[in-house]
Design an enzyme around this catalytic site. Structure first.
Site, PDB file in Angstrom:
ATOM      1  CG  ASP A 108      -9.779  -0.128   5.003  1.00 27.49           C
ATOM      2  OD1 ASP A 108      -9.140  -0.448   3.434  1.00 27.49           O
ATOM      3  OD2 ASP A 108      -8.958  -0.613   5.830  1.00 27.49           O
ATOM      4  CE  LYS A 140      -3.846  -2.477   2.157  1.00 25.69           C
ATOM      5  NZ  LYS A 140      -4.525  -2.987   3.275  1.00 25.69           N
ATOM      6  CD  GLN A 161      -3.461  -4.201   6.497  1.00 26.69           C
ATOM      7  OE1 GLN A 161      -3.289  -3.584   5.475  1.00 26.69           O
ATOM      8  NE2 GLN A 161      -4.060  -5.695   6.280  1.00 26.69           N
TER       9      GLN A 161
END
Ligand code: NAP
Length: 280
Positions: free
Chosen positions: A120, A53, A97
Protein backbone atom coordinates in the site's frame (compact mmCIF):
# COMPACT_ATOMS: atom_id res chain seq x y z
CA UNK A 1 -17.31 18.14 -24.43
CA UNK A 2 -14.85 16.27 -22.21
CA UNK A 3 -13.34 13.01 -23.35
CA UNK A 4 -13.86 10.17 -20.91
CA UNK A 5 -10.72 8.73 -19.32
CA UNK A 6 -11.59 5.06 -19.19
CA UNK A 7 -10.07 3.76 -15.95
CA UNK A 8 -11.64 0.36 -16.41
CA UNK A 9 -9.97 -0.21 -19.79
CA UNK A 10 -6.61 1.14 -18.62
CA UNK A 11 -6.79 -1.02 -15.50
CA UNK A 12 -7.57 -4.10 -17.62
CA UNK A 13 -4.54 -3.40 -19.84
CA UNK A 14 -2.26 -3.02 -16.79
CA UNK A 15 -3.58 -6.24 -15.23
CA UNK A 16 -2.92 -8.00 -18.53
CA UNK A 17 0.71 -6.77 -18.44
CA UNK A 18 0.99 -7.98 -14.85
CA UNK A 19 -0.32 -11.39 -15.94
CA UNK A 20 2.52 -11.70 -18.42
CA UNK A 21 5.05 -10.60 -15.81
CA UNK A 22 3.74 -13.20 -13.34
CA UNK A 23 4.31 -15.91 -15.96
CA UNK A 24 7.85 -14.81 -16.69
CA UNK A 25 8.72 -14.34 -12.99
CA UNK A 26 7.48 -17.84 -12.27
CA UNK A 27 9.69 -19.21 -15.05
CA UNK A 28 12.66 -17.26 -13.78
CA UNK A 29 12.30 -17.81 -10.01
CA UNK A 30 10.21 -20.96 -9.74
CA UNK A 31 7.39 -19.32 -7.83
CA UNK A 32 4.69 -16.71 -8.36
CA UNK A 33 4.40 -13.40 -6.51
CA UNK A 34 2.02 -13.67 -3.54
CA UNK A 35 -0.21 -10.97 -2.08
CA UNK A 36 -1.71 -11.42 1.38
CA UNK A 37 -4.77 -9.34 2.22
CA UNK A 38 -5.74 -9.00 5.88
CA UNK A 39 -9.19 -7.88 6.94
CA UNK A 40 -10.47 -7.48 10.48
CA UNK A 41 -14.21 -7.35 11.11
CA UNK A 42 -17.27 -7.14 8.92
CA UNK A 43 -17.26 -3.63 7.43
CA UNK A 44 -19.35 -4.24 4.26
CA UNK A 45 -17.46 -1.71 2.07
CA UNK A 46 -14.11 -3.20 3.17
CA UNK A 47 -15.35 -6.67 2.34
CA UNK A 48 -16.21 -5.58 -1.21
CA UNK A 49 -12.76 -3.94 -1.65
CA UNK A 50 -10.98 -7.02 -0.31
CA UNK A 51 -12.96 -9.35 -2.57
CA UNK A 52 -12.08 -7.21 -5.59
CA UNK A 53 -8.39 -7.21 -4.67
CA UNK A 54 -8.27 -11.00 -4.30
CA UNK A 55 -10.22 -11.38 -7.56
CA UNK A 56 -7.76 -9.13 -9.40
CA UNK A 57 -4.82 -11.11 -8.01
CA UNK A 58 -6.43 -14.33 -9.26
CA UNK A 59 -6.90 -12.75 -12.71
CA UNK A 60 -3.21 -11.92 -12.96
CA UNK A 61 -2.30 -15.48 -11.97
CA UNK A 62 -0.41 -14.44 -8.85
CA UNK A 63 -0.93 -16.22 -5.55
CA UNK A 64 -3.19 -14.55 -3.06
CA UNK A 65 -4.04 -15.22 0.54
CA UNK A 66 -6.94 -13.82 2.50
CA UNK A 67 -6.65 -13.58 6.28
CA UNK A 68 -10.14 -12.71 7.53
CA UNK A 69 -10.10 -12.07 11.27
CA UNK A 70 -13.08 -11.49 13.57
CA UNK A 71 -14.00 -7.97 14.74
CA UNK A 72 -12.83 -8.69 18.31
CA UNK A 73 -9.29 -9.67 17.23
CA UNK A 74 -6.82 -8.05 19.64
CA UNK A 75 -4.13 -5.66 18.46
CA UNK A 76 -1.51 -8.09 19.79
CA UNK A 77 -2.95 -10.96 17.74
CA UNK A 78 -2.97 -8.83 14.58
CA UNK A 79 0.63 -7.73 15.19
CA UNK A 80 1.60 -11.35 15.67
CA UNK A 81 0.05 -12.26 12.32
CA UNK A 82 1.89 -9.38 10.62
CA UNK A 83 5.17 -10.56 12.14
CA UNK A 84 4.53 -14.08 10.82
CA UNK A 85 3.73 -12.74 7.32
CA UNK A 86 6.84 -10.53 7.41
CA UNK A 87 8.93 -13.60 8.13
CA UNK A 88 7.20 -15.81 5.53
CA UNK A 89 9.36 -15.94 2.39
CA UNK A 90 6.36 -17.10 0.33
CA UNK A 91 4.55 -13.78 0.97
CA UNK A 92 5.70 -10.77 -1.09
CA UNK A 93 3.06 -8.17 -0.33
CA UNK A 94 0.96 -7.51 2.78
CA UNK A 95 -2.12 -5.32 2.68
CA UNK A 96 -4.12 -4.59 5.82
CA UNK A 97 -7.53 -3.29 4.81
CA UNK A 98 -8.41 -0.02 6.54
CA UNK A 99 -10.26 1.11 8.56
CA UNK A 100 -9.48 -1.25 11.43
CA UNK A 101 -11.83 -1.65 14.40
CA UNK A 102 -11.50 1.22 16.91
CA UNK A 103 -9.64 -0.82 19.55
CA UNK A 104 -6.69 -1.35 17.16
CA UNK A 105 -4.09 1.36 16.57
CA UNK A 106 -3.82 1.61 12.75
CA UNK A 107 -0.52 3.42 12.88
CA UNK A 108 1.08 0.68 14.96
CA UNK A 109 -0.14 -1.97 12.52
CA UNK A 110 1.08 -0.13 9.41
CA UNK A 111 4.46 0.49 11.08
CA UNK A 112 4.74 -3.24 11.77
CA UNK A 113 4.55 -4.25 8.09
CA UNK A 114 7.99 -4.95 6.61
CA UNK A 115 8.98 -2.00 4.42
CA UNK A 116 9.60 -4.16 1.36
CA UNK A 117 6.22 -5.95 1.73
CA UNK A 118 4.22 -2.73 2.18
CA UNK A 119 2.19 -2.93 -1.06
CA UNK A 120 0.00 0.00 0.00
CA UNK A 121 3.01 2.31 0.42
CA UNK A 122 1.62 3.61 3.75
CA UNK A 123 4.62 2.65 5.92
CA UNK A 124 6.50 5.75 7.20
CA UNK A 125 9.63 4.48 5.43
CA UNK A 126 7.85 4.53 2.07
CA UNK A 127 6.19 7.88 2.83
CA UNK A 128 9.61 9.35 3.61
CA UNK A 129 10.99 7.75 0.45
CA UNK A 130 8.31 9.42 -1.66
CA UNK A 131 8.96 12.87 -0.18
CA UNK A 132 12.73 12.51 -0.38
CA UNK A 133 12.57 11.30 -3.99
CA UNK A 134 14.01 7.85 -3.18
CA UNK A 135 13.17 4.51 -4.71
CA UNK A 136 10.06 3.42 -2.78
CA UNK A 137 6.60 1.91 -3.04
CA UNK A 138 4.14 4.59 -4.11
CA UNK A 139 0.56 4.33 -2.75
CA UNK A 140 -1.82 2.70 -5.25
CA UNK A 141 -4.49 5.38 -5.71
CA UNK A 142 -2.02 8.26 -6.32
CA UNK A 143 0.05 6.08 -8.67
CA UNK A 144 -3.13 5.16 -10.56
CA UNK A 145 -4.13 8.83 -10.83
CA UNK A 146 -0.82 9.67 -12.50
CA UNK A 147 -1.33 6.83 -14.99
CA UNK A 148 -4.81 8.20 -15.80
CA UNK A 149 -3.40 11.69 -16.40
CA UNK A 150 -0.59 10.24 -18.53
CA UNK A 151 -3.14 8.39 -20.66
CA UNK A 152 -4.44 11.76 -21.91
CA UNK A 153 -1.01 12.56 -23.40
CA UNK A 154 -0.78 15.79 -21.39
CA UNK A 155 2.72 16.85 -20.37
CA UNK A 156 2.51 18.03 -16.75
CA UNK A 157 5.65 20.15 -16.84
CA UNK A 158 4.80 23.80 -16.19
CA UNK A 159 1.06 23.11 -15.81
CA UNK A 160 -1.09 24.32 -12.93
CA UNK A 161 -2.28 21.34 -10.91
CA UNK A 162 -4.79 21.68 -8.10
CA UNK A 163 -5.46 18.83 -5.66
CA UNK A 164 -8.55 19.21 -3.48
CA UNK A 165 -8.14 17.16 -0.29
CA UNK A 166 -4.96 16.70 1.76
CA UNK A 167 -5.23 13.20 3.18
CA UNK A 168 -2.10 11.13 3.74
CA UNK A 169 -3.37 8.39 1.43
CA UNK A 170 -4.50 10.46 -1.57
CA UNK A 171 -4.16 14.27 -1.55
CA UNK A 172 -0.63 14.68 -0.23
CA UNK A 173 1.05 11.87 -2.21
CA UNK A 174 -0.73 12.94 -5.44
CA UNK A 175 0.55 16.48 -4.89
CA UNK A 176 4.12 15.17 -4.51
CA UNK A 177 3.86 13.02 -7.65
CA UNK A 178 2.58 16.02 -9.63
CA UNK A 179 5.41 18.14 -8.23
CA UNK A 180 7.90 15.46 -9.33
CA UNK A 181 6.56 15.95 -12.86
CA UNK A 182 7.25 19.69 -12.61
CA UNK A 183 3.64 20.82 -12.32
CA UNK A 184 2.99 23.89 -10.17
CA UNK A 185 0.90 22.37 -7.42
CA UNK A 186 -1.74 23.84 -5.12
CA UNK A 187 -3.25 21.73 -2.32
CA UNK A 188 -6.75 22.88 -1.37
CA UNK A 189 -8.76 21.69 1.64
CA UNK A 190 -11.74 22.47 3.85
CA UNK A 191 -10.32 25.86 4.93
CA UNK A 192 -9.45 27.03 1.43
CA UNK A 193 -11.09 30.39 0.80
CA UNK A 194 -13.03 30.63 -2.48
CA UNK A 195 -12.38 27.09 -3.67
CA UNK A 196 -13.82 27.86 -7.12
CA UNK A 197 -11.27 30.63 -7.71
CA UNK A 198 -8.50 28.12 -6.95
CA UNK A 199 -9.89 25.20 -8.99
CA UNK A 200 -10.55 27.45 -12.03
CA UNK A 201 -6.75 27.91 -12.31
CA UNK A 202 -6.20 24.19 -12.73
CA UNK A 203 -5.03 22.59 -15.97
CA UNK A 204 -5.23 19.38 -13.97
CA UNK A 205 -7.76 19.11 -11.16
CA UNK A 206 -7.68 16.11 -8.80
CA UNK A 207 -10.56 15.94 -6.33
CA UNK A 208 -10.30 13.64 -3.29
CA UNK A 209 -12.71 14.92 -0.69
CA UNK A 210 -15.65 12.57 -0.13
CA UNK A 211 -18.45 15.10 -0.79
CA UNK A 212 -20.80 14.21 -3.64
CA UNK A 213 -21.03 16.92 -6.29
CA UNK A 214 -18.62 19.36 -4.57
CA UNK A 215 -17.07 20.43 -7.87
CA UNK A 216 -19.49 21.96 -10.36
CA UNK A 217 -18.93 23.08 -13.96
CA UNK A 218 -18.45 26.75 -13.02
CA UNK A 219 -15.40 25.71 -10.91
CA UNK A 220 -13.56 24.07 -13.82
CA UNK A 221 -11.17 25.67 -16.33
CA UNK A 222 -12.29 24.90 -19.89
CA UNK A 223 -10.26 22.01 -21.31
CA UNK A 224 -8.90 20.87 -17.92
CA UNK A 225 -8.08 17.26 -17.05
CA UNK A 226 -10.47 16.36 -14.24
CA UNK A 227 -9.77 13.36 -11.98
CA UNK A 228 -12.55 12.40 -9.57
CA UNK A 229 -11.31 10.25 -6.68
CA UNK A 230 -14.46 10.53 -4.57
CA UNK A 231 -16.54 7.47 -3.76
CA UNK A 232 -19.83 8.48 -2.23
CA UNK A 233 -23.22 6.81 -2.00
CA UNK A 234 -26.26 8.78 -3.09
CA UNK A 235 -29.53 8.53 -1.14
CA UNK A 236 -30.55 5.79 -3.60
CA UNK A 237 -27.33 3.89 -2.85
CA UNK A 238 -25.73 4.77 -6.20
CA UNK A 239 -21.94 5.22 -6.29
CA UNK A 240 -20.99 8.80 -7.19
CA UNK A 241 -17.90 10.97 -7.14
CA UNK A 242 -16.99 14.41 -5.78
CA UNK A 243 -17.45 15.94 -9.21
CA UNK A 244 -20.86 16.87 -10.58
CA UNK A 245 -20.37 15.00 -13.85
CA UNK A 246 -23.35 16.55 -15.69
CA UNK A 247 -22.13 20.15 -15.29
CA UNK A 248 -18.36 19.44 -15.46
CA UNK A 249 -18.18 17.11 -18.45
CA UNK A 250 -19.14 19.80 -21.02
CA UNK A 251 -16.38 22.11 -19.67
CA UNK A 252 -13.52 19.65 -19.06
CA UNK A 253 -11.13 18.45 -21.77
CA UNK A 254 -10.85 15.05 -20.09
CA UNK A 255 -12.80 13.58 -17.20
CA UNK A 256 -12.87 10.34 -15.20
CA UNK A 257 -16.26 8.75 -14.53
CA UNK A 258 -17.36 7.27 -11.19
CA UNK A 259 -17.56 4.32 -11.24
CA UNK A 260 -14.98 3.28 -13.85
CA UNK A 261 -12.26 5.89 -13.26
CA UNK A 262 -9.86 5.93 -10.32
CA UNK A 263 -11.36 2.91 -8.50
CA UNK A 264 -10.22 0.20 -10.94
CA UNK A 265 -6.80 1.85 -11.26
CA UNK A 266 -6.19 1.55 -7.51
CA UNK A 267 -6.55 -2.21 -7.81
CA UNK A 268 -4.39 -2.43 -10.94
CA UNK A 269 -1.61 -0.50 -9.19
CA UNK A 270 -1.86 -2.86 -6.22
CA UNK A 271 -0.96 -5.66 -8.61
CA UNK A 272 1.94 -3.60 -9.99
CA UNK A 273 3.17 -2.91 -6.44
CA UNK A 274 3.02 -6.62 -5.57
CA UNK A 275 5.27 -7.40 -8.54
CA UNK A 276 7.61 -4.68 -7.36
CA UNK A 277 7.75 -6.13 -3.85
CA UNK A 278 8.48 -9.56 -5.34
CA UNK A 279 11.40 -8.16 -7.32
CA UNK A 280 12.75 -6.43 -4.20
P1 NAP B 1 -10.26 12.18 3.92
O1 NAP B 1 -9.10 11.60 4.66
O2 NAP B 1 -11.59 12.22 4.55
O3 NAP B 1 -9.86 13.67 3.50
C1 NAP B 1 -10.77 14.52 2.89
C2 NAP B 1 -10.09 15.80 2.52
O4 NAP B 1 -11.06 16.64 1.90
C3 NAP B 1 -9.53 16.58 3.72
O5 NAP B 1 -8.24 17.05 3.42
C4 NAP B 1 -10.53 17.73 3.89
O6 NAP B 1 -9.95 18.92 4.33
C5 NAP B 1 -11.00 17.94 2.48
N1 NAP B 1 -12.33 18.56 2.45
C6 NAP B 1 -13.43 18.21 3.16
N2 NAP B 1 -14.46 19.02 2.84
C7 NAP B 1 -14.00 19.89 1.93
C8 NAP B 1 -14.59 20.97 1.24
N3 NAP B 1 -15.87 21.31 1.43
N4 NAP B 1 -13.82 21.67 0.38
C9 NAP B 1 -12.52 21.34 0.20
N5 NAP B 1 -11.91 20.32 0.81
C10 NAP B 1 -12.64 19.61 1.69
O7 NAP B 1 -10.48 11.50 2.52
P2 NAP B 1 -9.61 10.48 1.59
O8 NAP B 1 -9.31 9.27 2.36
O9 NAP B 1 -8.51 11.21 0.91
O10 NAP B 1 -10.72 10.14 0.50
C11 NAP B 1 -11.35 11.13 -0.27
C12 NAP B 1 -12.39 10.48 -1.16
O11 NAP B 1 -11.72 9.60 -2.05
C13 NAP B 1 -13.43 9.62 -0.43
O12 NAP B 1 -14.65 9.70 -1.10
C14 NAP B 1 -12.85 8.21 -0.56
O13 NAP B 1 -13.86 7.22 -0.50
C15 NAP B 1 -12.25 8.30 -1.94
N6 NAP B 1 -11.16 7.34 -2.19
C16 NAP B 1 -11.24 6.62 -3.31
C17 NAP B 1 -10.26 5.72 -3.62
C18 NAP B 1 -10.35 4.92 -4.87
O14 NAP B 1 -9.64 3.96 -5.03
N7 NAP B 1 -11.20 5.31 -5.80
C19 NAP B 1 -9.16 5.55 -2.75
C20 NAP B 1 -9.08 6.35 -1.62
C21 NAP B 1 -10.10 7.25 -1.34
P3 NAP B 1 -9.29 19.10 5.81
O15 NAP B 1 -7.95 18.42 5.72
O16 NAP B 1 -9.19 20.56 5.96
O17 NAP B 1 -10.22 18.44 6.77
Amino acid sequence: MGQIIDGKALSAAIKEEVREQVLSLEKQYGRKPCLCVVIVGENPASQVYVRNKVKAAAFTGMESRLEALPEDTSEAALLELIAALNADPAVDGILVQLPLPKHIDEEKVIDAIALDKDVDGFHPGNVAGLWLGKDCIVPCTPAGILRLIDSTGLSLSGKQAVVVGRSNIVGKPVAKLLLDRNATVTLAHSRTADLGAVTRQADVLVVAVGRAGLITGDMVKPGAVLIDVGMNRSAEGKLCGDVDFASCEPVAGWITPVPGGVGPMTIAMLMVNTIRCFRK
